[in-house]
Design a protein around this motif. Structure first.
Motif, PDB file in Angstrom:
ATOM      1  N   LEU A 219      -1.880   9.571  10.862  1.00  0.00           N
ATOM      2  CA  LEU A 219      -2.066   8.126  11.039  1.00  0.00           C
ATOM      3  C   LEU A 219      -3.282   7.681  10.244  1.00  0.00           C
ATOM      4  N   CYS A 220      -3.112   6.625   9.461  1.00  0.00           N
ATOM      5  CA  CYS A 220      -4.206   6.069   8.671  1.00  0.00           C
ATOM      6  C   CYS A 220      -4.550   4.707   9.239  1.00  0.00           C
ATOM      7  N   ASP A 221      -5.668   4.640   9.967  1.00  0.00           N
ATOM      8  CA  ASP A 221      -6.006   3.470  10.771  1.00  0.00           C
ATOM      9  C   ASP A 221      -4.805   3.174  11.676  1.00  0.00           C
ATOM     10  N   SER A 222      -4.496   1.889  11.852  1.00  0.00           N
ATOM     11  CA  SER A 222      -3.301   1.543  12.637  1.00  0.00           C
ATOM     12  C   SER A 222      -2.280   0.831  11.766  1.00  0.00           C
ATOM     13  N   ARG A 223      -2.357   1.089  10.451  1.00  0.00           N
ATOM     14  CA  ARG A 223      -1.495   0.352   9.538  1.00  0.00           C
ATOM     15  C   ARG A 223      -0.386   1.196   8.922  1.00  0.00           C
ATOM     16  N   ALA A 224      -0.518   2.516   8.941  1.00  0.00           N
ATOM     17  CA  ALA A 224       0.499   3.358   8.310  1.00  0.00           C
ATOM     18  C   ALA A 224       0.455   4.759   8.900  1.00  0.00           C
ATOM     19  N   VAL A 225       1.592   5.447   8.803  1.00  0.00           N
ATOM     20  CA  VAL A 225       1.668   6.852   9.188  1.00  0.00           C
ATOM     21  C   VAL A 225       2.361   7.595   8.056  1.00  0.00           C
ATOM     22  N   VAL A 226       1.805   8.751   7.685  1.00  0.00           N
ATOM     23  CA  VAL A 226       2.408   9.594   6.659  1.00  0.00           C
ATOM     24  C   VAL A 226       3.141  10.720   7.380  1.00  0.00           C
ATOM     25  N   VAL A 227       4.460  10.734   7.236  1.00  0.00           N
ATOM     26  CA  VAL A 227       5.302  11.721   7.903  1.00  0.00           C
ATOM     27  C   VAL A 227       5.618  12.829   6.910  1.00  0.00           C
ATOM     28  N   GLU A 228       5.409  14.059   7.323  1.00  0.00           N
ATOM     29  CA  GLU A 228       5.595  15.200   6.429  1.00  0.00           C
ATOM     30  C   GLU A 228       6.930  15.885   6.689  1.00  0.00           C
ATOM     31  N   THR A 229       7.671  16.147   5.596  1.00  0.00           N
ATOM     32  CA  THR A 229       8.964  16.821   5.685  1.00  0.00           C
ATOM     33  C   THR A 229       8.987  17.954   4.674  1.00  0.00           C
ATOM     34  N   PHE A 230      10.072  18.730   4.664  1.00  0.00           N
ATOM     35  CA  PHE A 230      10.191  19.814   3.696  1.00  0.00           C
ATOM     36  C   PHE A 230      10.245  19.273   2.267  1.00  0.00           C
ATOM     37  N   ARG A 231      10.724  18.048   2.080  1.00  0.00           N
ATOM     38  CA  ARG A 231      10.917  17.500   0.747  1.00  0.00           C
ATOM     39  C   ARG A 231       9.751  16.627   0.277  1.00  0.00           C
ATOM     40  N   GLY A 232       8.731  16.487   1.090  1.00  0.00           N
ATOM     41  CA  GLY A 232       7.601  15.693   0.656  1.00  0.00           C
ATOM     42  C   GLY A 232       7.007  14.866   1.776  1.00  0.00           C
ATOM     43  N   GLU A 233       6.432  13.742   1.406  1.00  0.00           N
ATOM     44  CA  GLU A 233       5.753  12.877   2.367  1.00  0.00           C
ATOM     45  C   GLU A 233       6.329  11.468   2.275  1.00  0.00           C
ATOM     46  N   GLN A 234       6.423  10.818   3.418  1.00  0.00           N
ATOM     47  CA  GLN A 234       6.949   9.463   3.467  1.00  0.00           C
ATOM     48  C   GLN A 234       5.953   8.582   4.198  1.00  0.00           C
ATOM     49  N   VAL A 235       5.563   7.487   3.571  1.00  0.00           N
ATOM     50  CA  VAL A 235       4.657   6.535   4.206  1.00  0.00           C
ATOM     51  C   VAL A 235       5.484   5.500   4.961  1.00  0.00           C
ATOM     52  N   VAL A 236       5.183   5.341   6.242  1.00  0.00           N
ATOM     53  CA  VAL A 236       5.864   4.355   7.085  1.00  0.00           C
ATOM     54  C   VAL A 236       4.828   3.318   7.506  1.00  0.00           C
ATOM     55  N   ASP A 237       5.097   2.049   7.183  1.00  0.00           N
ATOM     56  CA  ASP A 237       4.142   1.003   7.566  1.00  0.00           C
ATOM     57  C   ASP A 237       4.747  -0.021   8.509  1.00  0.00           C
ATOM     58  N   ASP A 238       5.945   0.244   9.019  1.00  0.00           N
ATOM     59  CA  ASP A 238       6.537  -0.637  10.021  1.00  0.00           C
ATOM     60  C   ASP A 238       5.683  -0.578  11.288  1.00  0.00           C
ATOM     61  N   SER A 239       5.252  -1.729  11.785  1.00  0.00           N
ATOM     62  CA  SER A 239       4.293  -1.766  12.893  1.00  0.00           C
ATOM     63  C   SER A 239       4.824  -1.077  14.145  1.00  0.00           C
ATOM     64  N   ALA A 240       6.125  -1.235  14.430  1.00  0.00           N
ATOM     65  CA  ALA A 240       6.691  -0.606  15.619  1.00  0.00           C
ATOM     66  C   ALA A 240       6.688   0.914  15.477  1.00  0.00           C
ATOM     67  N   GLU A 241       7.015   1.407  14.279  1.00  0.00           N
ATOM     68  CA  GLU A 241       7.018   2.854  14.044  1.00  0.00           C
ATOM     69  C   GLU A 241       5.603   3.416  14.148  1.00  0.00           C
ATOM     70  N   VAL A 242       4.649   2.725  13.542  1.00  0.00           N
ATOM     71  CA  VAL A 242       3.257   3.185  13.596  1.00  0.00           C
ATOM     72  C   VAL A 242       2.774   3.229  15.045  1.00  0.00           C
ATOM     73  N   ALA A 243       3.111   2.205  15.819  1.00  0.00           N
ATOM     74  CA  ALA A 243       2.700   2.165  17.229  1.00  0.00           C
ATOM     75  C   ALA A 243       3.314   3.326  18.005  1.00  0.00           C
ATOM     76  N   ALA A 244       4.561   3.673  17.697  1.00  0.00           N
ATOM     77  CA  ALA A 244       5.217   4.788  18.380  1.00  0.00           C
ATOM     78  C   ALA A 244       4.510   6.102  18.056  1.00  0.00           C
ATOM     79  N   TYR A 245       4.112   6.287  16.792  1.00  0.00           N
ATOM     80  CA  TYR A 245       3.390   7.505  16.417  1.00  0.00           C
ATOM     81  C   TYR A 245       1.995   7.528  17.053  1.00  0.00           C
ATOM     82  N   GLU A 246       1.362   6.366  17.176  1.00  0.00           N
ATOM     83  CA  GLU A 246       0.059   6.313  17.834  1.00  0.00           C
ATOM     84  C   GLU A 246       0.181   6.759  19.296  1.00  0.00           C
ATOM     85  N   GLU A 247       1.218   6.295  19.961  1.00  0.00           N
ATOM     86  CA  GLU A 247       1.426   6.681  21.361  1.00  0.00           C
ATOM     87  C   GLU A 247       1.696   8.172  21.467  1.00  0.00           C
TER      88      GLU A 247
END
Length: 282
Positions: A219-247
C-alpha cells in the motif's frame, strides 16, 4: 512502463473509445452491456489499464463488432502484451519499476508478504537469488537490478517517511542459497527493525492467520496498492479496492508480533539457521 507499451495501450484505448462512440453508447452503458465495471471501461479507453482477453471479448461483443474489427482490437492487445514481455527483460522491469515509482512517491508504505521478503528489506545476495530465478535474465541485468534495489532501500532512512512491514513466519523460513545467506539477511532485519521510521511485524506460525494470504501487496499511502503476481506487478488505484486492501493489512498487522517479541522470534530463527550451517559443514 516502456514507451512502446504505453503508446500501444493508448492506441487500443482510443480505438475502443472510437468504436463506442460509433455505437452511440456511453461508457456506463457499455460497461453494463459487457458486465464489467465502468471504471474498467474508463481506464482501458484512457490507456491506463490492459484488459484481459476475456474483458476485451466482452467489450467486443457488447459493441457488436464484426469479425475483422474484433480481430483488429485483439491484435492490438496481442501487441501490448508482446511489448510487456519485452519490457520485462530489461533490468528496470526486473527490479519492479512499477513498485519503485509508487513507493518513492509515498510517505506511508505498508507491505504484506507471505513467501518472499519485501524488496525494501532484501540483502543484496537475497535479491540476487530473487532475480536469478526470473526467466530470460543475464548476469549483467541481474547485477544492475540488484544495485537498483539496494539503492532504493535508502528510502527507509528518510525522515518523514514511515514503512510498516508484516510477514508470515514462513517468509523467514523460505530461504534461497545457504544458511549463511539467511543469517546475514536476518541480521539485516534486526538492524532495520530498530529504525524509528520502520515497524516490522511477523505473524508467528503458532497464531492463525485472520485471512488466507494469496499474494503479497504494498500500500502506498491510501491512494494505491501494488499487487504482486507471478507475471509482474499491477497498480490498483480504485478507492474501494485500496480500502479493502487497507482493511486486510490491518487484520494481518493485528495478528503479528512487533518490538521485543519480533526480535525474540528473529533470534530464534537465526539460531536454527546456525544449526543448519553447522550441520552442513560436518
Amino acid at each position: 512502463m516502456g514507451s512502446e507499451r504505453r503508446e500501444l495501450m493508448k492506441a487500443l484505448g482510443a480505438r475502443l473509445r472510437g468504436l463506442r462512440a460509433e455505437a452511440g453508447l456511453t461508457g456506463a452503458a457499455l460497461a453494463e452491456r459487457a458486465g464489467v465495471g465502468q471504471p474498467t471501461v474508463s481506464k482501458v479507453e484512457n490507456g491506463r489499464m490492459v484488459p484481459s482477453a476475456d474483458v476485451l471479448d466482452r467489450l467486443s461483443d457488447a459493441l457488436g463488432l464484426d469479425g475483422s474489427t474484433a480481430r483488429e482490437v485483439c491484435d492490438l492487445l496481442v501487441a501490448v502484451m508482446a511489448a510487456s514481455e519485452t519490457a520485462k527483460a530489461s533490468s528496470e522491469a526486473l527490479d519492479g519499476a512499477t513498485l519503485d515509482e509508487a513507493v518513492r512517491s509515498a510517505r506511508l508504505v505498508r507491505s504484506f508478504q507471505c513467501v518472499v521478503l519485501p524488496a525494501m528489506l532484501q540483502s543484496a545476495e537475497y535479491a540476487r537469488h530473487v532475480f536469478d530465478s526470473a526467466p530470460h535474465t543475464t548476469p549483467e541485468v541481474v547485477g544492475r537490478a540488484v544495485a537498483a534495489r539496494v539503492e532504493r532501500q535508502s528510502l527507509l532512512y528518510e525522515p518523514g517517511r514511515e514503512s510498516v512491514f508484516v510477514l508470515t513466519e514462513g517468509v523467514l523460513r523460505t530461504w534461497p542459497g545457504s544458511p549463511a545467506l539467511m543469517l546475514a539477511q536476518l541480521d539485516r532485519l534486526m538492524a532495520v527493525e530498530s529504525l524509528r521510521t520502520v515497524r516490522l511485524g511477523v505473524i508467528p506460525w503458532r497464531r492463525p492467520v485472520p485471512v488466507m494470504p494469496r499474494h503479497g501487496f504494498t500500500l502506498c499511502d491510501s491512494r494505491a496498492v501494488v499487487v504482486e503476481t507471478f507475471r509482474g506487478e499491477q497498480v490498483v488505484d480504485d478507492s474501494a479496492e485500496v480500502a479493502a486492501y487497507e482493511e486486510t493489512f490491518s487484520r494481518f498487522a493485528g495478528a503479528a508480533v512487533f518490538g521485543p517479541e519480533v526480535r525474540e522470534l528473529l533470534l530464534q530463527v537465526m539460531a536454527e539457521f546456525r544449526d543448519l550451517e553447522t550441520s552442513a559443514t560436518r
